[in-house]
Design a protein around this motif. Structure first.
Motif, PDB file in Angstrom:
ATOM      1  N   THR A 110       1.133  -1.414  -0.092  1.00 53.24           N
ATOM      2  CA  THR A 110       0.159   0.063   0.015  1.00 53.24           C
ATOM      3  C   THR A 110       1.055   1.111   0.281  1.00 53.24           C
ATOM      4  O   THR A 110       0.529   1.711  -0.381  1.00 53.24           O
ATOM      5  N   LEU A 111       2.244   1.035   0.782  1.00 52.80           N
ATOM      6  CA  LEU A 111       2.992   2.184   0.387  1.00 52.80           C
ATOM      7  C   LEU A 111       3.093   2.499  -0.761  1.00 52.80           C
ATOM      8  O   LEU A 111       4.601   1.639  -1.934  1.00 52.80           O
ATOM      9  N   ARG A 112       3.328   3.715  -1.959  1.00 48.60           N
ATOM     10  CA  ARG A 112       3.100   3.693  -2.822  1.00 48.60           C
ATOM     11  C   ARG A 112       2.885   4.857  -2.994  1.00 48.60           C
ATOM     12  O   ARG A 112       2.045   5.860  -2.327  1.00 48.60           O
ATOM     13  N   ASP A 113       3.329   5.993  -3.988  1.00 48.06           N
ATOM     14  CA  ASP A 113       3.386   7.101  -4.731  1.00 48.06           C
ATOM     15  C   ASP A 113       4.327   7.582  -6.101  1.00 48.06           C
ATOM     16  O   ASP A 113       5.102   7.038  -6.211  1.00 48.06           O
ATOM     17  N   ALA A 114       3.288   8.422  -6.990  1.00 48.28           N
ATOM     18  CA  ALA A 114       4.032   8.672  -8.118  1.00 48.28           C
ATOM     19  C   ALA A 114       5.032  10.376  -7.243  1.00 48.28           C
ATOM     20  O   ALA A 114       5.432  10.566  -8.839  1.00 48.28           O
ATOM     21  N   GLN A 115       4.147  10.792  -6.384  1.00 45.43           N
ATOM     22  CA  GLN A 115       5.108  11.846  -6.092  1.00 45.43           C
ATOM     23  C   GLN A 115       6.068  11.871  -4.889  1.00 45.43           C
ATOM     24  O   GLN A 115       5.776  10.761  -4.389  1.00 45.43           O
TER      25      GLN A 115
END
Ligand code: SF4
Ligand code: SF4
Ligand code: FES
Ligand code: FES
Lengths: 805, 195
Positions: free
Chosen positions: A367-372
Motif C-alpha cells: 500500500t505504501l506507494r506514490d508517484a510524487q
C-alpha cells in the motif's frame, strides 16, 4: 509589422471583450473555384480556399498568428463591385456570397511573378540546405513558380549561418523576410529578441548585438520558417527529410503533454516537431521538450540490468537481475510483510507502466506507494472539478497559485499568456516571487512564503477582484510554487482559496499544475497513495526510520526530486534493500541493489495522461537501448518471477486492461486514442482536499524566508544528458532583492552561506528585483550547493540567515 | 559607451509623457541620443529600451530602419552626395570620386580628424539642381569640383558655423528644457507628473 496591443492599465478592453456576445454560429457561403463552401465568419479567404480543396501557395501566413501580408504569394481573384480583382487571400476576410478563383491565368501570373522575385536573392543552395526536401519555397517554386529566372545579376550575400542563440542558426541569404519567426517571438512567445533590422535590400532578421535569441521557445521558429534560413543545432546536417521516418507522439517531459511528431533516421531519434492540436499545444513546443531527444541516445544510458556484487553494481542478465529482484521482494515480504515495501514512481513512464506497477503492488498487497515525492500536491487535487487548458484560456478569470508556468509548464504558459494578451482572460496571481506571467497579470498578490492564506484573503477582499469573479468561470491553476513551503501549507492555501471562491459565489474549477510528465496518469492509475497509507514523504520517512525492508524506485529519483535532500538521503540509506527501474544511473538508482534498465521515451509504445487528464499516445520510434525494457514489462516479468501473473502479454493488453478496469479510463480504448489527435479526456472521481493547516510563524528580522523554485533548464537527467541543453542551466544561485544585497554587504556574484536550522549551503548571491525584501529565492536542482539540504519537509516554511564567508 | 545623461533622461521622460503608449516616444528619444553622442550607441539603445519597457532588439530594429540614425561615430559634417539618376547624369559619380580624393577617404567613412564623413545616397529630391549634396542635411546645388573644395575649406575654417550646425544637433533653440522649467519655478519631475 503586427499591431501592437495597448497596455491594459485601465482594463476597459477586457470589459468589452468579456461582455456576453451572442455567438455568431452562422457560417458564410462563399464560392471557391465554382464550388460553394461554408466558411467560418472572421476567417480569411486563404483558410476557406484551402479548406474547400483549392490549395493557395503561401509563405508568411500561419494560421496561429496574425496575418501580415508580407510575401504576396497568396494572391487570388475575388469578384468585387468593379469586376474581378486580385487580393492577398491571407489578409482578406471571407464575406457572404464572395466568389473566389484560385486558378485563373491572372492568378497564375501573379504567383509566378512573386516567386520569381522571392528567388531573386535566394541562394538556391538546396543541396546543402537542411530544409531541402521539406521546404515550402522549394515545393512551391516547383508547383507554382515560373520554372526559370530572368535574374542574372549578383545576388545579395551575407555571412553564412550565424548563431543567433545557443540553439538556432540564421542564414540570412536564405531568408525571404516572411516575418514568421519575428512574429512568433513577439506574438506567441513574448520574447521580442529578434527583429527585422535595416531596410530595403539590407533587411535582415537580427538580434540586438550581444543579446542572443535565448527564448525558451526558439525551436518553434525553426519549425515554422518556410525556408532553410533558421536551423537548430541539434538537427543540423543530421538527416535529409526523405530519410526520416516519423510517428505522432506526445511529449512527456512535462505534464502539458504537447503533441509531437518524433522523427528518426537509421534507428536514431533526430528531431521532434510540434503537432498542431487545438486543445493542447497549437503546434508549439518548448525547447526543452523539443531538443531533449538527445538524452535518449546518450552514451550514459543503462544498457543492461545491474546487480550489486563484491565490487559494486555489475552488469548481469535479465534472468539474473529479475531473479535477484524477486528474491529481495520475497525476503522483504517474509521478514516485514507488505507494509515493509514502498514503491515510488510511475510519473516518468507511460500509463501502462504505472498501471502495471500498480497492479503488481496490488498483487503483493503493497500500500505504501506514490508517484510524487513531496514535490507536488495531494492526489485529491485531481478529484476537484477539473478544468482543461482550453477552459483556462477562455475563462474570464485565471487565478494562479503555483509554480512559474514559464519555467515548469512552458506551453501552458504560452496558452495563458495568449489568453491575457488577447483579452479573453484576466490573470490574478498569488505568488511569493515574480513569475513569467507576472507581467501579464491583471492583479498580483505577493505573499511572504508560508502566508499564502493572507494573500488569498487580500485578493478576495479586493472589490475589483470580487466584481471580476462574478464575470463567469474562474479557473485556478494550482501547484507548488515554492518547494521550501511544505505540501501541507500549499494545500491549506489552496483550500482557503477554493473556500473563498465558493464563498464569493464564483464557479471555479482547477487545472492541476503538477509538473512531471505522466504524474496525473500515474496517480489516476493506481500509483497514488492508498487511503490511510501516507504519501511519498511517508514512504521516505518509513525508509529513513528503518521500517522498510525494500524500497522500489520506478523511475523515481528522490535524491534529485524530493525537496528535502536530507530525508531522501536518509531514506536511501535506511531502506534495507533498494530495487530501481531507471534509464540512467542517478544519484538515487546508483544506491540500489538491483537496477533494472528501462526503455526510455521514444523506445516504447503506450499512452500518457496530461495535466488535464487528457490521454494521448506515445510511440516507440527507435529500438530500445541495449537490453532495456519498458517498465510495464519489467513489472509483468517480476510478477511472474514472484508467482503473480498480471496477465499482460503486450502493451496493448495493458492499455485494454486500463480501459476495462479503471472507470475514468473507460473511454480510453486503443482505437479512441489512435483516432483522436486531440486525445481522450478522463475524469478522476470527485474528491475533497485533505484537511491541512498552515502554521507558518513570524519571521524574525535577521532571517530570510526561502523560496525554492524550478527553472526550465536544470540538472534533471533528461536535460543534463542532452548536450545541447545541458549548458543552458543558469547554475546555482541565491537571489535577493537588490536592497537586500546591499544589506548583506557583498557585491553581486559573491559566495555567501545560507544557514538554516539543519544545515547550510554556499551559493553565489545575485539580485532579482522580483524577489520581495526579506525573501531569498534559490533555483532548485542546479548543481552546486544543493538547496535541498536546507529544506525540511516537516516544517511549514524554511528561514535562513545569509552570512558572508 | 554612453547611456543617456540625467538631463536627457528627464527630457526623455517628458517626451514619453506625451504619448498614450511609451513605445511611441521611440523616434524622438533616438534623436535625443544621437544629439547627445553624435550617434546612437548600443548602451543608449539599451537605456532607451529600459525607459520604454521594450526590448533592445525592438529599439535596434526601428532605429536601423532610418538612415539618419548613425550607429558609430561620424564626422562633425556628414556629406551626402546623391548618386541617383538625375545627379548621376550630371556628374555625381565624378563628384563623389573627387570628394573621395579630396578628403582621402572612401564613401561611408570618416576623415581621421573626425571632421567629415562622406555618404553615397539615393535621390534627395533636388533633381532639378543636380548634382546635389547635403551637409548635415543642408543642401548645396549644382556642385562643381571647385565649389566642393571651397565648401570643405569653409567648413574647416568654421565659416559656415551659423548655417550648418554640427552633426546630431536636433534644434538649436529648445522650446522647453529642464532649464526653462527651472525658470518658471516648475521642476522637471512636476512637469512629468502633471501628465
Ligand atoms: S528567417 Fe525564416 S521565418 Fe524568419 S523571416 Fe526569414 S524566412 Fe521568415
Ligand atoms: S511544454 Fe511540456 S509537454 Fe510541451 S514540449 Fe515542453 S516539456 Fe514537452
Ligand atoms: S501568405 Fe498572404 S501575403 Fe504571404
Ligand atoms: S537624383 Fe539626385 S536629387 Fe534626385
Amino acid at each position: 509589422m503586427s499591431d501592437e496591443t495597448i497596455d491594459d492599465t485601465d482594463g476597459t478592453d477586457v470589459d468589452a471583450a468579456t461582455e456576453p456576445e451572442p455567438e455568431p454560429k452562422r457560417t458564410l457561403t462563399v464560392t471557391v473555384d465554382g464550388r460553394p463552401f461554408e466558411a467560418q465568419p472572421g476567417s480569411m479567404v486563404i483558410d476557406a480556399a484551402i479548406a474547400a480543396g483549392s490549395y493557395v501557395p503561401h509563405f508568411c501566413y500561419h494560421p496561429r498568428m496574425t496575418p501580415v501580408g508580407m510575401c504576396r504569394q497568396c494572391f487570388v481573384e475575388v469578384d468585387g463591385p468593379r469586376g474581378p480583382m486580385m487580393v492577398v487571400s491571407c489578409m482578406t476576410p471571407v464575406a457572404e456570397g464572395q466568389v473566389v478563383r484560385t486558378d485563373t491565368p491572372q492568378v497564375k501570373r501573379a504567383q509566378e511573378g512573386v516567386l520569381e522575385l522571392l528567388l531573386v536573392n535566394h541562394p538556391l543552395d538546396c543541396p546543402v540546405c537542411d530544409k531541402g526536401g521539406e521546404c515550402p519555397l522549394q515545393d512551391q517554386a516547383f508547383s507554382h513558380g515560373p520554372g526559370e529566372s530572368r535574374f542574372v545579376e549578383q545576388k545579395r550575400h551575407w555571412e553564412k549561418p550565424i548563431p543567433i542563440s545557443d540553439l538556432v542558426f540564421l542564414d540570412r541569404e536564405r531568408c525571404i523576410q516572411c516575418d514568421r519567426c519575428t512574429r512568433f517571438a513577439d506574438e506567441v512567445a513574448g520574447d521580442k529578441l529578434i527583429h527585422f533590422i535595416s531596410r530595403g535590400n539590407d533587411t535582415q532578421v537580427m538580434t540586438f548585438p550581444d543579446e542572443p535569441f535565448s527564448s525558451y521557445f526558439s525551436g518553434n521558429t525553426v519549425q515554422i520558417c518556410p525556408v532553410g534560413a533558421l536551423t537548430a543545432s541539434p538537427y543540423r546536417f543530421k538527416a535529409r527529410p526523405w530519410d526520416l521516418d516519423q510517428r505522432a507522439s506526445t511529449c512527456t517531459t512535462c505534464s502539458v503533454g504537447c503533441r509531437t511528431v518524433v522523427q528518426s533516421t537509421r534507428d536514431e531519434l533526430v528531431r521532434y516537431q510540434g503537432l498542431d492540436v487545438e486543445s493542447v499545444n497549437w503546434g508549439w513546443l518548448c525547447d526543452r521538450g523539443r531538443f531533449n531527444f538527445e538524452s535518449i541516445g546518450s552514451d550514459d544510458r543503462l544498457t543492461t540490468p545491474l546487480v550489486r556484487g563484491e565490487s559494486g553494481l555489475e552488469p548481469t542478465s535479465w534472468t539474473g537481475a529479475l531473479g535477484a529482484a524477486a528474491r529481495l521482494v520475497t525476503e522483504a515480504l517474509e521478514s516485514g510483510g507488505p507494509r515493509s515495501i514502498g514503491i515510488l514512481g510511475g510519473a516518468r513512464g507511460t500509463n501502462e507502466d504505472a498501471f502495471a506497477w500498480a497492479a503488481l503492488a496490488d498483487a503483493l498487497g503493497v500500500t505504501l506507494r506514490d508517484a510524487q515525492v513531496g514535490d507536488g500536491l495531494p492526489t485529491e487535487v485531481l478529484g476537484l472539478p477539473r478544468a482543461t487548458i482550453t477552459d483556462a484560456a477562455n475563462a474570464p478569470t485565471i487565478v494562479l497559485l503555483g509554480p512559474d508556468l514559464k519555467e515548469e509548464l512552458p506551453v501552458l504558459y504560452l496558452r495563458l499568456r495568449d489568453a491575457a494578451e488577447k483579452r479573453r482572460s484576466r490573470i490574478v496571481e498569488l505568488s511569493s516571487v515574480g513569475t513569467g506571467l507576472s507581467r501579464y497579470a491583471w492583479k498580483r498578490f505577493p505573499y511572504e512564503p508560508g502566508l499564502g492564506a493572507q494573500a488569498v484573503s487580500a485578493a478576495l477582499a479586493d472589490p475589483e477582484v470580487r466584481d471580476q469573479l462574478a464575470r463567469g468561470p474562474v479557473v485556478v491553476v494550482a501547484g507548488r510554487g515554492n518547494l521550501a513551503e511544505s505540501q501541507e501549507v500549499a494545500t491549506a492555501t489552496l483550500a482557503s482559496l477554493l473556500d473563498g471562491l465558493t464563498g464569493a459565489g464564483a464557479s471555479w474549477s482547477v487545472l492541476p499544475a503538477l509538473r512531471r510528465g505522466n504524474v496525473v496518469g500515474a496517480l489516476q492509475l493506481g500509483m497514488a497513495p492508498s487511503e490511510g497509507a501516507g504519501g511519498g514523504l511517508d514512504v521516505l520517512r518509513a525508509a529513513a526510520e528503518g521500517r522498510l525492508e525494500l524500497l522500489v524506485l520506478v523511475g523515481s529519483d528522490p535524491m534529485a526530486d524530493c525537496p528535502d535532500t536530507d530525508l531522501a538521503r536518509r531514506a536511501l540509506a535506511g531502506a534495507r534493500r533498494i530495487v530501481a527501474v531507471d534509464t540512467f544511473l542517478t544519484a538515487s538508482s546508483e544506491q540500489a541493489d538491483v537496477v533494472l534498465a528501462a526503455a526510455a521515451y521514444g523506445e516504447k509504445d503506450g499512452t500518457t495522461t496530461n495535466l488535464e487528464g487528457r490521454v494521448s499516445g506515445v510511440v516507440a520510434k527507435v529500438t530500445a537501448t541495449g537490453t532495456s525494457r519498458p517498465d510495464w514489462m519489467i513489472a509483468t516479468e517480476l510478477g511472474l518471477a514472484l508467482g503473480h501473473d498480471l496477465g499482460f502479454g503486450s502493451v496493448d493488453d495493458v492499455t485494454d486492461a486500463i480501459a476495462t478496469r479503471v472507470p475514468a479510463y473507460a473511454g480510453v480504448t486503443r482505437t479512441a486514442v489512435a483516432r483522436n489527435v486531440e486525445g481522450v479526456l478522463t475524469e478522476a472521481p470527485l474528491a475533497f482536499l485533505p484537511p491541512a493547516s498552515s502554521s507558518a510563524g513570524e519571521r524574525n528580522n535577521y532571517d530570510y524566508r526561502l523560496v525554492v523554485s524550478r527553472t526550465l533548464y536544470d540538472r534533471a537527467v533528461g536535460t543534463a544528458t542532452s548536450p545541447s541543453l545541458a549548458h543552458l542551466a543558469p547554475g546555482p544561485a541565491a537571489l535577493v532583492h537588490p536592497l537586500d544585497l546591499e544589506l548583506v554587504g557583498v557585491s553581486a556574484g559573491t559566495e555567501v552561506q545560507l544557514v538554516g536550522a539543519r544545515s547550510s549551503v554556499v551559493l553565489p548571491l545575485h539580485t532579482d528585483a522580483t524577489v520581495p525584501r526579506g525573501t531569498v529565492r534559490v533555483r532548485f536542482q542546479q548543481g552546486g550547493g544543493s538547496v535541498g539540504e536546507l529544506v525540511d519537509a516537516s516544517t511549514p516554511i524554511v528561514d535562513v540567515r545569509i552570512e558572508r564567508l | 559607451m554612453p547611456r543617456l545623461t540625467d538631463a536627457n533622461v528627464t527630457i526623455a521622460k517628458e517626451i514619453i509623457g506625451r504619448y498614450p503608449r511609451p513605445k511611441s516616444a521611440l523616434i524622438p528619444i533616438l534623436h535625443l541620443a544621437q544629439e547627445q553622442d553624435g550617434y546612437v550607441s548600443e548602451d543608449a539603445m539599451r537605456h532607451i529600451a529600459e525607459l520604454l519597457g521594450i526590448t533592445p532588439a525592438e529599439v535596434y530594429g526601428t532605429a536601423t530602419f532610418y538612415e539618419m540614425f548613425k550607429f558609430e561615430p561620424v564626422g562633425r559634417y556628414c556629406i551626402n552626395v546623391c548618386t541617383n539618376i538625375s545627379c548621376q547624369l550630371l556628374g555625381a559619380w565624378e563628384l563623389l570620386e573627387h570628394a573621395e580624393h579630396h578628403l582621402g577617404i572612401k564613401a561611408g567613412s570618416t576623415t581621421d580628424d573626425g571632421m567629415f564623413t562622406i555618404e553615397d545616397v539615393e535621390c534627395i529630391a533636388a533633381c532639378t539642381e543636380a548634382p546635389a549634396l547635403q551637409v548635415n542635411y543642408r543642401y548645396r546645388y549644382r556642385v562643381t569640383h571647385a565649389e566642393f573644395d571651397l565648401l570643405i575649406a569653409d567648413l574647416r575654417a568654421g565659416g559656415l558655423a551659423d548655417e550648418i550646425p554640427p552633426h546630431g544637433t536636433l534644434a538649436r533653440v529648445r522650446q522647453r528644457t529642464p532649464q526653462n522649467w527651472a525658470d518658471t519655478g516648475r521642476t522637471a519631475q512636476a512637469e512629468v507628473d502633471a501628465r
